[in-house]
Design a protein around this motif. Structure first.
Motif, PDB file in Angstrom:
ATOM      1  N   MET A   1      14.828  -8.932  19.509  1.00  0.00           N
ATOM      2  CA  MET A   1      14.872 -10.028  20.523  1.00  0.00           C
ATOM      3  C   MET A   1      13.503 -10.227  21.070  1.00  0.00           C
ATOM      4  SD  MET A   1      17.036  -9.871  24.279  1.00  0.00           S
ATOM      5  CE  MET A   1      18.517  -9.565  23.276  1.00  0.00           C
ATOM      6  N   ASP A   2      13.021 -11.412  21.243  1.00  0.00           N
ATOM      7  CA  ASP A   2      11.489 -11.430  21.659  1.00  0.00           C
ATOM      8  C   ASP A   2      11.267 -11.312  23.121  1.00  0.00           C
ATOM      9  OD1 ASP A   2      11.644 -14.094  23.009  1.00  0.00           O
ATOM     10  OD2 ASP A   2       9.742 -14.534  22.093  1.00  0.00           O
ATOM     11  N   LEU A   3      10.365 -11.003  23.696  1.00  0.00           N
ATOM     12  CA  LEU A   3      10.142 -10.978  25.038  1.00  0.00           C
ATOM     13  C   LEU A   3      10.789 -12.084  26.103  1.00  0.00           C
ATOM     14  CD1 LEU A   3       8.689  -9.326  27.506  1.00  0.00           C
ATOM     15  CD2 LEU A   3       6.942 -10.683  27.055  1.00  0.00           C
ATOM     16  N   PHE A   4      10.640 -13.269  25.807  1.00  0.00           N
ATOM     17  CA  PHE A   4      11.063 -14.262  26.702  1.00  0.00           C
ATOM     18  C   PHE A   4      12.395 -14.428  26.690  1.00  0.00           C
ATOM     19  CE2 PHE A   4       6.451 -15.222  26.211  1.00  0.00           C
ATOM     20  CZ  PHE A   4       6.104 -15.240  27.421  1.00  0.00           C
ATOM     21  N   GLU A   5      12.901 -14.144  25.308  1.00  0.00           N
ATOM     22  CA  GLU A   5      14.524 -13.951  25.428  1.00  0.00           C
ATOM     23  C   GLU A   5      14.980 -12.754  26.297  1.00  0.00           C
ATOM     24  OE1 GLU A   5      18.211 -13.853  22.075  1.00  0.00           O
ATOM     25  OE2 GLU A   5      16.139 -13.679  21.599  1.00  0.00           O
ATOM     26  N   ALA A   6      14.431 -11.715  26.087  1.00  0.00           N
ATOM     27  CA  ALA A   6      14.752 -10.654  26.947  1.00  0.00           C
ATOM     28  C   ALA A   6      14.613 -10.797  28.486  1.00  0.00           C
ATOM     29  CB  ALA A   6      13.960  -9.184  26.603  1.00  0.00           C
ATOM     30  N   ILE A   7      13.687 -11.437  28.901  1.00  0.00           N
ATOM     31  CA  ILE A   7      13.417 -11.942  30.207  1.00  0.00           C
ATOM     32  C   ILE A   7      14.496 -12.707  30.696  1.00  0.00           C
ATOM     33  CG2 ILE A   7      11.825 -13.106  31.797  1.00  0.00           C
ATOM     34  CD1 ILE A   7       9.333 -11.921  30.346  1.00  0.00           C
ATOM     35  N   GLN A   8      14.877 -13.715  29.955  1.00  0.00           N
ATOM     36  CA  GLN A   8      15.958 -14.676  30.387  1.00  0.00           C
ATOM     37  C   GLN A   8      17.514 -14.164  30.294  1.00  0.00           C
ATOM     38  OE1 GLN A   8      15.499 -18.489  28.056  1.00  0.00           O
ATOM     39  NE2 GLN A   8      14.918 -19.257  30.149  1.00  0.00           N
ATOM     40  N   LYS A   9      17.616 -13.073  29.433  1.00  0.00           N
ATOM     41  CA  LYS A   9      18.767 -12.555  29.301  1.00  0.00           C
ATOM     42  C   LYS A   9      18.959 -11.244  30.383  1.00  0.00           C
ATOM     43  CE  LYS A   9      20.201 -13.605  24.574  1.00  0.00           C
ATOM     44  NZ  LYS A   9      21.018 -13.031  23.725  1.00  0.00           N
ATOM     45  N   ARG A  10      17.945 -10.677  30.861  1.00  0.00           N
ATOM     46  CA  ARG A  10      18.013  -9.546  31.703  1.00  0.00           C
ATOM     47  C   ARG A  10      18.702  -9.919  32.830  1.00  0.00           C
ATOM     48  NH1 ARG A  10      17.696  -7.185  35.844  1.00  0.00           N
ATOM     49  NH2 ARG A  10      16.902  -9.014  36.810  1.00  0.00           N
ATOM     50  N   HIS A  11      19.807  -9.250  33.410  1.00  0.00           N
ATOM     51  CA  HIS A  11      20.314  -9.361  34.807  1.00  0.00           C
ATOM     52  C   HIS A  11      20.769  -7.883  35.145  1.00  0.00           C
ATOM     53  CE1 HIS A  11      23.544  -9.683  31.558  1.00  0.00           C
ATOM     54  NE2 HIS A  11      24.418  -9.119  32.828  1.00  0.00           N
ATOM     55  N   SER A  12      21.256  -8.147  36.499  1.00  0.00           N
ATOM     56  CA  SER A  12      21.879  -6.666  37.001  1.00  0.00           C
ATOM     57  C   SER A  12      23.308  -6.634  36.532  1.00  0.00           C
ATOM     58  CB  SER A  12      21.709  -6.819  38.472  1.00  0.00           C
ATOM     59  OG  SER A  12      20.117  -6.718  38.908  1.00  0.00           O
ATOM     60  N   TYR A  13      23.657  -5.643  35.767  1.00  0.00           N
ATOM     61  CA  TYR A  13      24.906  -5.468  35.365  1.00  0.00           C
ATOM     62  C   TYR A  13      25.789  -4.628  36.193  1.00  0.00           C
ATOM     63  CZ  TYR A  13      28.920  -5.359  32.157  1.00  0.00           C
ATOM     64  OH  TYR A  13      30.138  -5.162  31.669  1.00  0.00           O
ATOM     65  N   ARG A  14      26.521  -5.018  36.711  1.00  0.00           N
ATOM     66  CA  ARG A  14      27.758  -4.106  37.591  1.00  0.00           C
ATOM     67  C   ARG A  14      29.208  -3.969  37.028  1.00  0.00           C
ATOM     68  NH1 ARG A  14      24.231  -7.033  40.983  1.00  0.00           N
ATOM     69  NH2 ARG A  14      22.795  -6.008  42.180  1.00  0.00           N
ATOM     70  N   GLY A  15      29.256  -4.448  35.802  1.00  0.00           N
ATOM     71  CA  GLY A  15      30.609  -4.390  35.143  1.00  0.00           C
ATOM     72  C   GLY A  15      31.012  -3.080  34.457  1.00  0.00           C
ATOM     73  N   ASP A  16      31.932  -3.437  33.838  1.00  0.00           N
ATOM     74  CA  ASP A  16      32.489  -2.341  32.715  1.00  0.00           C
ATOM     75  C   ASP A  16      31.680  -2.071  31.849  1.00  0.00           C
ATOM     76  OD1 ASP A  16      34.752  -1.620  34.195  1.00  0.00           O
ATOM     77  OD2 ASP A  16      35.733  -3.356  33.424  1.00  0.00           O
ATOM     78  N   TYR A  17      31.657  -0.884  31.275  1.00  0.00           N
ATOM     79  CA  TYR A  17      30.791  -0.597  29.870  1.00  0.00           C
ATOM     80  C   TYR A  17      31.947  -0.069  28.845  1.00  0.00           C
ATOM     81  CZ  TYR A  17      26.175   0.106  32.436  1.00  0.00           C
ATOM     82  OH  TYR A  17      25.104  -0.314  32.929  1.00  0.00           O
ATOM     83  N   THR A  18      31.253  -0.279  27.566  1.00  0.00           N
ATOM     84  CA  THR A  18      32.550   0.163  26.524  1.00  0.00           C
ATOM     85  C   THR A  18      32.139   1.700  26.620  1.00  0.00           C
ATOM     86  OG1 THR A  18      30.626  -0.017  24.839  1.00  0.00           O
ATOM     87  CG2 THR A  18      31.761  -2.003  25.329  1.00  0.00           C
ATOM     88  N   ASP A  19      32.855   2.396  25.449  1.00  0.00           N
ATOM     89  CA  ASP A  19      32.662   3.686  25.204  1.00  0.00           C
ATOM     90  C   ASP A  19      31.645   4.205  24.238  1.00  0.00           C
ATOM     91  OD1 ASP A  19      34.740   4.170  26.761  1.00  0.00           O
ATOM     92  OD2 ASP A  19      36.208   4.126  25.121  1.00  0.00           O
ATOM     93  N   ARG A  20      30.790   3.162  23.815  1.00  0.00           N
ATOM     94  CA  ARG A  20      29.879   3.371  22.970  1.00  0.00           C
ATOM     95  C   ARG A  20      28.599   4.189  23.593  1.00  0.00           C
ATOM     96  NH1 ARG A  20      25.891  -1.007  20.740  1.00  0.00           N
ATOM     97  NH2 ARG A  20      24.168   0.056  20.688  1.00  0.00           N
ATOM     98  N   GLN A  21      28.365   5.280  23.000  1.00  0.00           N
ATOM     99  CA  GLN A  21      27.088   5.951  23.512  1.00  0.00           C
ATOM    100  C   GLN A  21      25.614   5.435  23.428  1.00  0.00           C
ATOM    101  OE1 GLN A  21      27.580   9.101  25.322  1.00  0.00           O
ATOM    102  NE2 GLN A  21      29.753   8.479  24.935  1.00  0.00           N
ATOM    103  N   VAL A  22      24.857   5.886  24.104  1.00  0.00           N
ATOM    104  CA  VAL A  22      23.471   5.477  24.339  1.00  0.00           C
ATOM    105  C   VAL A  22      22.604   6.306  23.383  1.00  0.00           C
ATOM    106  CG1 VAL A  22      21.528   4.780  25.526  1.00  0.00           C
ATOM    107  CG2 VAL A  22      23.684   4.359  26.471  1.00  0.00           C
TER     108      VAL A  22
END
Length: 177
Positions: A1-22
Motif C-alpha cells: 500500500m502506498d503512503l497516500f493510500e494508507a493516509i486515506q484509509k487510516r481511521h480510528s477503529y473501535r469495532g470487532d477484531y477477527t481471531d487472527r494474531q498480529v
C-alpha cells in the motif's frame, strides 16, 4: 500500500477484531516506523512497550470493558514518556509531540500492514489507568504511559470519516479561513 493510500484509509477503529494474531515481525515493523518519527532536537525520548503475551493482554483488556477494539486486541503498543520531561530548547520539552509523531507513523504502518487500531489517550488519564498499566508492565515511576494502541485485524470494513475540504482548513500566505 502506498503512503497516500494508507493516509486515506487510516481511521480510528473501535469495532470487532477477527481471531487472527498480529505477528511479532509486524509489531516490530510498526514500532520501527515509530522510531523513525521526528523528535525535538533528535532526543528520541519516546519509549515503547509491545505487548503480545496473552496473559498480559487479558489483564490489560479487563481495564477497559467499554471499547471493543481494546477488548479484542491481539496486541498493544504503548508509548511511554517522562512524567517530568527535561527542557531541551528555550525552556521547552517536546516529549508529547515526539510521542504523537511516533504514534502517527505507527498508525499509518498498522493500516499499511492490513491491521486496525485506535489512538487511546484520554482514557489513560483518568482513574490512574496509565499508572496502573505502567505498574503491570514494570514502567519506572518517573515515566508515564501516554498512548496505547490496541492492534488487530478489523472484522468489518470501515472508512475514514469525512474530513473538511482543504479550503475550510488551509489557506496560502495569510489567514483566509
Amino acid at each position: 500500500m502506498d503512503l497516500f493510500e494508507a493516509i486515506q484509509k487510516r481511521h480510528s477503529y473501535r469495532g470487532d477484531y477477527t481471531d487472527r494474531q498480529v505477528s511479532r515481525d509486524d509489531l516490530v515493523k510498526i514500532v520501527k516506523a515509530g522510531l523513525l518519527a521526528p523528535s525535538g532536537k533528535n532526543c528520541q525520548t519516546t519509549r515503547f512497550v509491545i505487548v503480545d503475551d496473552p496473559d498480559i493482554i487479558e489483564k490489560i483488556k479487563g481495564m477497559h470493558p467499554g471499547n471493543k477494539a481494546f477488548q479484542q486486541a491481539k496486541a498493544y503498543i504503548l508509548c511511554v514518556i517522562d512524567k517530568a520531561p527535561e527542557a531541551i530548547y528555550e525552556g521547552f520539552s517536546f516529549e508529547v509531540e515526539d510521542c504523537a509523531a511516533a504514534v502517527e507513523n505507527m498508525l499509518l504502518s498498522i493500516t499499511a500492514l492490513g491491521y486496525a487500531s485506535v489512538w487511546i489517550d484520554g482514557w489513560l488519564r483518568v482513574e490512574n489507568r496509565a499508572e496502573k498499566i505502567g505498574q503491570l508492565l514494570g514502567v519506572p515511576e518517573d515515566k508515564v504511559v501516554r498512548i496505547i494502541l490496541p492492534v488487530g485485524v478489523a472484522a468489518e470494513e470501515k472508512s475514514q470519516p469525512e474530513k473538511l475540504p482543504l479550503e475550510k482548513r488551509a489557506s496560502f500566505n495569510s489567514w483566509n479561513l
